[in-house]
Motif scaffolding. Structure first.
Motif, short mmCIF file in Angstrom:
data_model
loop_
_atom_site.label_atom_id
_atom_site.label_comp_id
_atom_site.label_asym_id
_atom_site.label_seq_id
_atom_site.Cartn_x
_atom_site.Cartn_y
_atom_site.Cartn_z
N MET A 236 0.85 -1.20 0.00
CA MET A 236 0.00 0.00 0.00
C MET A 236 0.87 1.24 0.00
O MET A 236 2.11 1.16 0.18
N LYS A 237 0.21 2.39 -0.21
CA LYS A 237 0.90 3.67 -0.21
C LYS A 237 0.21 4.61 0.77
O LYS A 237 -1.01 4.76 0.75
N LEU A 238 1.01 5.23 1.64
CA LEU A 238 0.51 6.20 2.62
C LEU A 238 1.00 7.60 2.24
O LEU A 238 2.17 7.77 1.86
N GLU A 239 0.12 8.58 2.34
CA GLU A 239 0.48 9.96 2.04
C GLU A 239 0.18 10.85 3.23
O GLU A 239 -0.83 10.67 3.92
N ASP A 240 1.05 11.81 3.46
CA ASP A 240 0.89 12.78 4.54
C ASP A 240 0.62 14.14 3.91
O ASP A 240 1.41 14.63 3.10
N TYR A 241 -0.54 14.75 4.26
CA TYR A 241 -0.95 16.01 3.64
C TYR A 241 -0.68 17.22 4.52
O TYR A 241 -1.25 18.29 4.29
N THR A 242 0.17 17.07 5.54
CA THR A 242 0.48 18.23 6.38
C THR A 242 1.38 19.23 5.66
O THR A 242 1.57 20.34 6.13
N ARG A 243 1.92 18.83 4.53
CA ARG A 243 2.66 19.74 3.66
C ARG A 243 2.38 19.36 2.22
O ARG A 243 2.33 18.18 1.87
N LEU A 244 2.15 20.37 1.37
CA LEU A 244 1.82 20.12 -0.03
C LEU A 244 2.77 20.89 -0.93
O LEU A 244 3.26 21.96 -0.57
N TRP A 245 3.00 20.33 -2.09
CA TRP A 245 3.76 21.04 -3.11
C TRP A 245 2.83 21.97 -3.88
O TRP A 245 1.64 21.67 -4.08
N VAL A 246 3.37 23.09 -4.34
CA VAL A 246 2.67 24.00 -5.25
C VAL A 246 3.49 24.04 -6.54
O VAL A 246 4.65 24.44 -6.54
N GLU A 247 2.87 23.61 -7.64
CA GLU A 247 3.52 23.66 -8.94
C GLU A 247 2.84 24.74 -9.77
O GLU A 247 1.61 24.82 -9.82
N ALA A 248 3.64 25.60 -10.41
CA ALA A 248 3.09 26.70 -11.20
C ALA A 248 3.79 26.75 -12.55
O ALA A 248 4.97 26.40 -12.68
N ASP A 249 3.03 27.19 -13.57
CA ASP A 249 3.55 27.29 -14.93
C ASP A 249 4.05 28.71 -15.19
O ASP A 249 3.35 29.69 -14.92
N VAL A 250 5.25 28.81 -15.72
CA VAL A 250 5.88 30.10 -16.00
C VAL A 250 6.14 30.20 -17.50
O VAL A 250 6.73 29.29 -18.10
N TYR A 251 5.69 31.32 -18.09
CA TYR A 251 6.00 31.55 -19.50
C TYR A 251 7.47 31.92 -19.64
O TYR A 251 8.06 32.54 -18.75
N PRO A 252 8.09 31.55 -20.74
CA PRO A 252 9.52 31.86 -20.91
C PRO A 252 9.84 33.34 -20.74
O PRO A 252 10.91 33.69 -20.27
N ALA A 253 8.89 34.25 -21.10
CA ALA A 253 9.14 35.68 -20.97
C ALA A 253 9.27 36.10 -19.50
O ALA A 253 9.92 37.11 -19.19
N ASP A 254 8.63 35.34 -18.58
CA ASP A 254 8.69 35.67 -17.16
C ASP A 254 9.75 34.86 -16.42
O ASP A 254 9.89 34.99 -15.19
#
Length: 404
Positions: A236-254
């Protein structure tokens, strides 16, 4: 003589009657004209104007009367009306303004908080104590019972080595054999408590219970009861949600505006009143093939587990330059087909619309490039209610006829 009097009377009546008829007709016409002066409009579609009551041909709402000739360009509200409309004002002034780029992001599970549980030995799953995903698991909680002849043989070996070490205390080789047998069981996932219980009972058993190595939420189950698993097979797989990643998309100009270690603000969708500060931990050095975007990543705390992986988020990437500019809250600006305008308090309880031009804006503030001067008293909350009230009372758009 009498004949002349009668003739005069008849002539007088003949002259007066038309005058009376004309006066009555004029009075009736004036009354009709006054009635026609009252016009009606739709509260939702002010472009609908009729001379009498009825229904709106667009939405079907009842038309409401309004004074067509009311030329006042302001609204007057009493203290109770202001309180009911929740009207608040601010004084327009220059503030330090930093333009921000809005990056589309999402919350994802932090792999560093994910625990993959695999079988230490080959065997058959006799019993599953956790049979569904999404349930919380505490550290030390029993997860499954496995039948393993291999573990039974290792237990027997440990019991024999322990007995020999106790019989030949002067020979260190037996103590080393005992420690080696114990170490094998520990490496196969047995705990000190289980080994002490084995020594107490002095009886090996092929049925062994495995416990959760840490707390988390069951995200995936890979086995069923009665299933045979190989050594190293996924359980099985256990996940801890007390910390989350934030992924964001950046345009090459920025891409040049962001760097590792930079502090940025994160707004989770639905929790705009709880902005979070995030440190950029990683920037993908390659563009995503299908989107031609660069991806940045950071982590935010989620101690109450109020956010879930998959939620949308906005990452505010601040500009490097900060200038003093005339700014007001975003909610103070009304935007419609005629342009943008704000409401100014010209006197106590008296509000007037004013067309403005806007420049850059952030999540909270908007820059005013023209239309306002420093010191103007601007309605910060309740502007849309004033906008609706003006249309209802005046029957027209506040900006009709205005030019910047």
């Amino acid at each position: 003589m009498n004949n002349k009097l009668i003739i005069r009377t008849i002539l007088l009546i003949a002259m007066v009657f038309p005058l009376l008829f004309t006066a009555c007709a004029q009075k009736e016409e004036k009354k009709t004209s006054q009635e026609k002066a009252q016009t009606y409009t739709c509260p939702m579609h002010p472009q609908i104007v009729k001379d009498g009551p009825g229904s709106c041909p667009i939405c079907g709402m009842d038309l409401v009367p309004f004074e067509k000739n009311n030329a006042q360009d302001f609204l007057t509200l009493g203290p109770s009306q202001q309180a009911l409309a929740n009207l608040t004002t601010i004084t327009a002034g220059e503030n330090e303004f930093s333009n921000s780029s809005h990056l589309n992001g999402r919350l994802v599970t932090d792999p560093e908080q994910t625990i993959y549980i695999s079988s230490r030995v080959a065997g058959r799953i006799e019993e599953l104590y956790v049979k569904e995903t999404g349930v919380p698991v505490r550290k030390g909680q029993p997860l499954y019972k496995i039948y393993s002849e291999q573990l039974s043989a290792l237990q027997q070996e440990y019991l024999l080595a322990t007995a020999q070490a106790a019989s030949f205390t002067e020979d260190k080789r037996f103590a080393q054999i005992k420690n080696a047998a114990k170490q094998k069981l520990l490496l196969y996932g047995q705990s000190e408590a289980q080994l002490n219980e084995l020594l107490k009972k002095q009886k090996a058993s092929p049925y062994v219970v495995y416990y959760a190595p840490d707390s988390g939420i069951v995200a995936e189950l890979s086995i069923t009861e009665g299933q045979y698993v190989a050594e190293g097979g996924s359980i099985m797989k256990l996940e801890d949600y007390t910390r989350l990643w934030v992924e964001a998309d950046v345009y090459p100009a920025d891409a040049g505006k962001v760097k590792i270690g930079q502090k940025v603000k994160v707004i989770v969708s639905g929790y705009e009143d709880q902005p979070q500060t995030m440190t950029v931990d990683f920037i993908n050095p390659a563009l995503q093939t299908s989107k031609q975007l660069i991806q940045l990543r950071g982590a935010i705390a989620n101690p109450n587990k109020q956010w879930q992986a998959g939620q949308q988020a906005i990452v505010l990437l601040p500009s490097s330059e900060q200038k003093m500019k005339l700014t007001i809250p975003v909610d103070a600006v009304i935007r419609d087909g005629s342009g943008t305008h704000v409401w100014i308090e010209i006197e106590k309880g008296k509000y007037q619309p004013r067309m403005v031009a806007i420049g850059s804006e952030t999540f909270d503030e908007v820059e005013i490039t023209s239309g306002l001067t420093k010191g103007d008293i601007v309605v910060a909350t309740g502007a849309y209610l004033l906008y609706s009230e003006f249309i209802l009372k005046k029957g027209k758009n506040p900006m009709s006829g205005m030019k910047m």
